[in-house]
Enzyme design. Structure first.
Site, PDB file in Angstrom:
ATOM      1  N   ILE A  79       3.468   8.423   8.514  1.00 22.45           N
ATOM      2  CA  ILE A  79       2.196   9.291   6.923  1.00 22.45           C
ATOM      3  C   ILE A  79       1.506   7.913   6.149  1.00 22.45           C
ATOM      4  O   ILE A  79       0.884   8.811   5.581  1.00 22.45           O
ATOM      5  CB  ILE A  79       3.948   9.533   5.969  1.00 22.45           C
ATOM      6  CG1 ILE A  79       4.083   8.025   5.907  1.00 22.45           C
ATOM      7  CG2 ILE A  79       4.807  10.477   6.619  1.00 22.45           C
ATOM      8  CD1 ILE A  79       4.846   7.852   4.720  1.00 22.45           C
ATOM      9  N   ASP A 199      -3.985  -4.982  -6.853  1.00 25.13           N
ATOM     10  CA  ASP A 199      -4.803  -3.823  -6.523  1.00 25.13           C
ATOM     11  C   ASP A 199      -4.376  -2.370  -7.196  1.00 25.13           C
ATOM     12  O   ASP A 199      -4.307  -1.531  -7.143  1.00 25.13           O
ATOM     13  CB  ASP A 199      -4.452  -3.670  -4.905  1.00 25.13           C
ATOM     14  CG  ASP A 199      -5.541  -3.022  -4.468  1.00 25.13           C
ATOM     15  OD1 ASP A 199      -6.532  -2.610  -4.572  1.00 25.13           O
ATOM     16  OD2 ASP A 199      -5.164  -2.284  -3.474  1.00 25.13           O
TER      17      ASP A 199
END
Length: 961
Positions: A79, A199
């Site tokens: 995915i 991040d």
């Protein structure tokens, strides 16, 4: 051939770090396709996975092929894939659940370095797995498979924040604000556990289909105190081309192993995503929790304004479109130096929560739950049996140490520290109200004591009265302690007036009612301790200390649920919902109040069930879920009736119902409900009760909208007189009564009187911040009054201030912005500025479509836009707008203006006359009854429409207007 650019050179180029581009950079970009791709990608906030030869080599390995199993997990499909790893959807056969399985590729290099990197990642993943927070994706498991580290995570169905923001229609501003606050809370929880994300960006946030927002992809997470040297530290010091040291290379390899997304900088560059990195990350310096603040602020700018901050001389500038109240918060988080940012993420979130939504629990829908959760809660004395006392002890019943001269003096001192006379006046009102409450407590306690001595009344009823009085004693003690311990200033003193005014009436003398209300709830010492903690939570929230108050209420809810006490679990959860709403977290408040209703229903607590339904009704109105809100009115009314129609709850229901009615224009049912319920409930509580005052003000606004102007004036005057007498001039309830009086005076054709009231509203709100909701109400009302006086310039200026206030408080897509823009469009049309009217109405329409406003309002806007297109000589544009308007009017079950459908039909008939004479004639005949279309209060195209109708009807036999 010139060497290709590295990531730090590209950052310098994009940021404009020097007055002119670095020598040769633009020449190189002109001839190098690869570097142009790199620059374009980094400008978008990412680096392509093939920007590094090592990443490219790893991407070509067989690791991308989905293996049948990783550890115990059965892999279903890939995915997600990046240069650093692969994400699979997988099944956990042991626990029968689906997971997202992230497999992080090893970075190559020597065996010892790879092993150290794996060990570090496993250690950090296990630390993350210990973090349980609703806004952080859960890590279920971590291990090593074929030399690669894997993480089994919660599988979350839903779009990334990036995709969610780009959806059509886009999410409402309030939903965006709620999502950002959820992200911030998730990061704050991670920081509290000693972890830094490094991040943070929209692609690392998932908006789950279940409505919950989660921070994901902690692939770069590191322990907050880690001494790891970031790769690329030397690069930002101007040494990017110098050979890296062995230590730096090893650090780079370790960080690369930890990376889990392709949108990362690479070896010899700072770790993170360029567009969201803090200055210290870009410089290669160690990143800590304050670095996450910077990245979060960049994400928030993008979500709120559709643009990231621009860099000006190395300083981040918040983009236009961010509401002014939010701008200051994000500007601090974007400070170049970490020390200048917030001390902690939790403080940033708290500041943002105050800035994005200075809203409260629908003001009158809170019922008596502000400080006391309700009279029917079972509290206990040391023993639940009837007490025995002497007549002397009965006479001496007192509140020493709870509310005595010393404690009252300390509270008075705390409340009198402000230089503002209004605040000092407010402090006096608080002390007076608590003195009166203490006197009532002594009276009721003495009566119980005498009944105990004489053996009068049933034993269980006397015991219930004792528990009620003990609860009231604990409540008063907690309230007094919190109040006296905090030297309040100005607004806090005003908040204390409001909090005391909302305390439930002290009614511990009706033993039979109290026994019926307890319904078998626990009455032991542990239950009494929970009641004391809940009273403290209510006091904290009521006095504006929502953070600790929420924490306390949540703790009580959890402890009560664990102890098998659903009664208190439901009441504590209701308090949680109230605190969340006070904090502006309306989506969370809605979920919490639904849970409170379910808990209270299981416990048979009819009062809390009713409070929950009324509170939910108000929240749905606040969140513009108007269809659901209208359907909920009957449910809330039935719940209040089941609870015995407590007067305060009846009034809260009438207020919430009136609010929904004015939004949806469904006046008749709300007026009938108000006529039926207000008088008796108000008589039971007295004019000076805050619930009576607020219901009267809302009823006045409802009656005004329904055309009952005389009754509206009587109710508005009653509300204002009582508010000034009971609460003082500086209270929001008093200001709201002035607002309603202004509306009534405008409707009565008394614009000068209206101005006096509305100027007070605007001045009061403006002093509290540009985005205060009443700043919008005040200035909009002033615009209406100025328009009525014919002062169009002043009306235009007031409308612009109203629009700015709405945008500052709720963002550019706030529904109130659409109302202000529509009013600006009407003013522009009236003065002949067709282009300006088109722009304003067009913006209003876009917001109304986004926020799913009432169909009739959207239809009316389309009808006006169709008329404007016709007036500008664009019939091809007018027809689809008017066709949609007619269709929407036909589908609308409530109409703000009963002439609206006919007016839209006549406008469409005029457009269709040349091409579809039969349909045009039918529409003209249906609208031929319009008699006011050409009056002074009618639309600017009214006279032309009336002339056209007369001509058509004269020629084709329909009754002329």
């Amino acid at each position: 051939m010139t060497a290709c650019l590295d990531a730090n050179q590209v950052l310098d180029y994009l940021d404009g770090a020097s007055a002119a581009p670095p020598a040769g950079v633009e020449h190189h970009l002109a001839s190098c396709d690869d570097c142009r791709v790199l620059v374009a990608a980094m400008a978008r906030g990412s680096i392509p996975a093939d920007a590094d030869a090592d990443a490219d080599a790893r991407a070509s390995t067989a690791g991308d092929l989905a293996p049948p199993r990783v550890g115990r997990y059965v892999v279903e499909e890939v995915i997600g894939r990046g240069g650093m790893g692969v994400v699979y959807r997988a099944w956990d056969p042991e626990l029968s659940r689906r997971v997202a399985l992230k497999r992080v590729r090893h970075a190559g290099g020597d065996a010892d370095g790879a092993e150290r990197a794996r060990a570090r990642l496993v250690r950090e993943a296990r630390a993350l797995a210990q973090l349980a927070h609703p806004n952080v994706v859960a890590i279920h498991d971590v291990g090593v498979h074929d030399g690669d580290v894997y993480l089994a995570m919660e599988h979350v169905a839903g779009p990334t924040l990036t995709a969610w923001l780009a959806a059509t229609p886009p999410p409402a501003p309030a939903a965006i604000q709620d999502a950002l606050l959820a992200v911030g809370r998730g990061l704050a929880a991670a920081h509290a556990a000693g972890l830094v994300h490094r991040d943070v960006k929209p692609d690392n946030v998932i908006v789950g289909d279940d409505g919950r927002v989660r921070v994901v992809d902690f692939g770069l997470v590191t322990a907050a105190g880690d001494a790891l040297v970031d790769a690329g530290r030397a690069g930002r010091a101007g040494q990017a081309a110098a050979p890296a040291t062995a230590a730096a290379d090893e650090a780079a390899r370790e960080l690369a192993v930890a990376a889990g997304t392709p949108a990362l900088t690479v070896t010899r560059a700072a770790v993170g995503t360029p567009a969201y990195m803090s200055p210290e990350q870009r410089a290669g310096r160690p990143a800590d929790a304050r670095s996450d603040q910077y990245s979060f602020a960049v994400t928030a700018c993008e979500a709120l304004a559709g643009a990231r901050p621009r860099l000006d001389g190395g300083l981040a500038v918040v983009p236009e479109g961010v509401p002014p109240r939010v701008r200051a918060v994000l500007a601090r988080a974007l400070a170049a130096e970490p020390a200048a940012r917030f001390p902690a993420m939790a403080e940033l979130v708290a500041a943002l929560g105050r800035a994005v939504a200075p809203r409260r629990w629908p003001r009158r829908a809170a019922a008596g739950a502000l400080v006391a959760a309700g009279v029917a809660v079972a509290l206990t004395l040391a023993s639940s049996r009837a007490t025995t006392s002497s007549p002397a002890a009965c006479a001496a019943a007192d509140l020493a140490g709870v509310w005595d001269e010393a404690i009252a003096g300390r509270a008075a001192t705390a409340l009198a520290t402000s230089d503002r006379p209004a605040a000092r006046q407010a402090g006096g009102r608080v002390i007076g109200a608590l003195d009166a409450r203490a006197a009532r407590w002594r009276e009721q306690r003495r009566a119980l004591c005498e009944d105990d001595v004489a053996g009068r009344g049933a034993v269980d009823e006397r015991a219930a009265r004792g528990r009620c009085l003990e609860r009231a004693r604990v409540e008063l003690a907690t309230f007094a302690r919190v109040l006296a311990a905090t030297p309040d200033q100005g607004a806090d003193a005003a908040a204390a007036v409001d909090a005391v005014a909302r305390l439930d009436a002290l009614a511990c003398d009706d033993g039979a009612r109290l026994v019926a209300g307890e319904r078998g709830a626990p009455t032991d010492a542990a239950a009494a301790a929970r009641d004391a903690a809940l009273a403290e939570a209510g006091a904290l929230i009521g006095l504006g200390r929502t953070g600790p108050g929420l924490a306390q209420a949540r703790a009580v809810a959890a402890e009560a649920a664990a102890a098998g006490d659903p009664w208190r679990a439901g009441r504590a959860q209701y308090r949680v919902a109230y605190g969340l709403a006070v904090d502006g977290r309306l989506a969370e408040a809605e979920a919490a109040v639904r849970e409170a209703i379910a808990l209270a229903a299981r416990a048979g607590d009819d009062v809390t069930v009713a409070e929950g339904w009324v509170g939910l009704l108000g929240l749905l109105g606040e969140r513009t879920k108007l269809d659901e809100a209208r359907a909920m009115v009957a449910v809330a009314e039935a719940a209040v009736a089941r609870a015995g129609d407590p007067p305060r709850l009846v009034l809260d229901l009438l207020e919430a119902d009136a609010s929904v009615a004015t939004w949806t224009h469904a006046y008749a049912p709300a007026v009938e409900r108000f006529d039926r319920g207000f008088a008796a409930a108000a008589a039971a509580l007295g004019d000076d009760d805050v619930h009576v005052i607020e219901a009267a003000a809302s009823g006045a606004e409802l009656f005004l909208a329904a055309g009952r102007t005389g009754e509206a004036e009587a109710l508005a005057r009653r509300a204002l007189t009582a508010a000034e007498r009971a609460l003082g001039d500086d209270q929001i309830t008093t200001i709201d009564a002035h607002r309603v009086m202004g509306l009534v005076a405008t409707a009565q054709g008394r614009p000068a009187v209206a101005r006096d009231h509305l100027r007070r509203v605007a001045a009061w709100a403006d002093a509290r911040g540009e985005g205060h909701p009443y700043s919008y109400y005040g200035h909009f009302g002033l615009a209406v009054a100025s328009r009525a006086e014919g002062d169009l310039a002043e009306a235009a200026a007031s409308l612009e201030r109203a629009r700015a206030a709405a945008e500052a408080g709720g963002g550019p897509r706030d529904y109130r912005v659409s109302i202000a823009r529509a009013a600006q469009g009407e003013l522009a049309w009236a003065t002949g500025d067709l282009a300006g009217a088109e722009r304003a109405y067009g913006e209003a329409l876009a917001i109304r479509r986004d926020t799913s406003g009432p169909r009739a309002v959207t239809a009316a806007t389309l009808s006006i836009l169709g008329a404007l297109a016709w007036a500008r000589g664009e019939p091809a544009l007018a027809r689809p707008r008017l066709e949609e308007a007619v269709a929407l009017f036909a589908a609308a079950d409530v109409l703000a203006d009963p002439d609206g459908p006919a007016l839209a039909g006549v406008r469409l008939a005029r457009v269709l006359w040349a091409s579809d004479r039969g349909r045009a004639l039918a529409l003209a005949r249906a609208g031929a009854h319009l008699a006011t279309v050409a009056t002074a209060g009618g639309p600017p195209d009214g006279p032309a429409l009336q002339r056209w109708l007369r001509e058509v009807c004269a020629a084709h036999g329909c009754p002329a207007p």
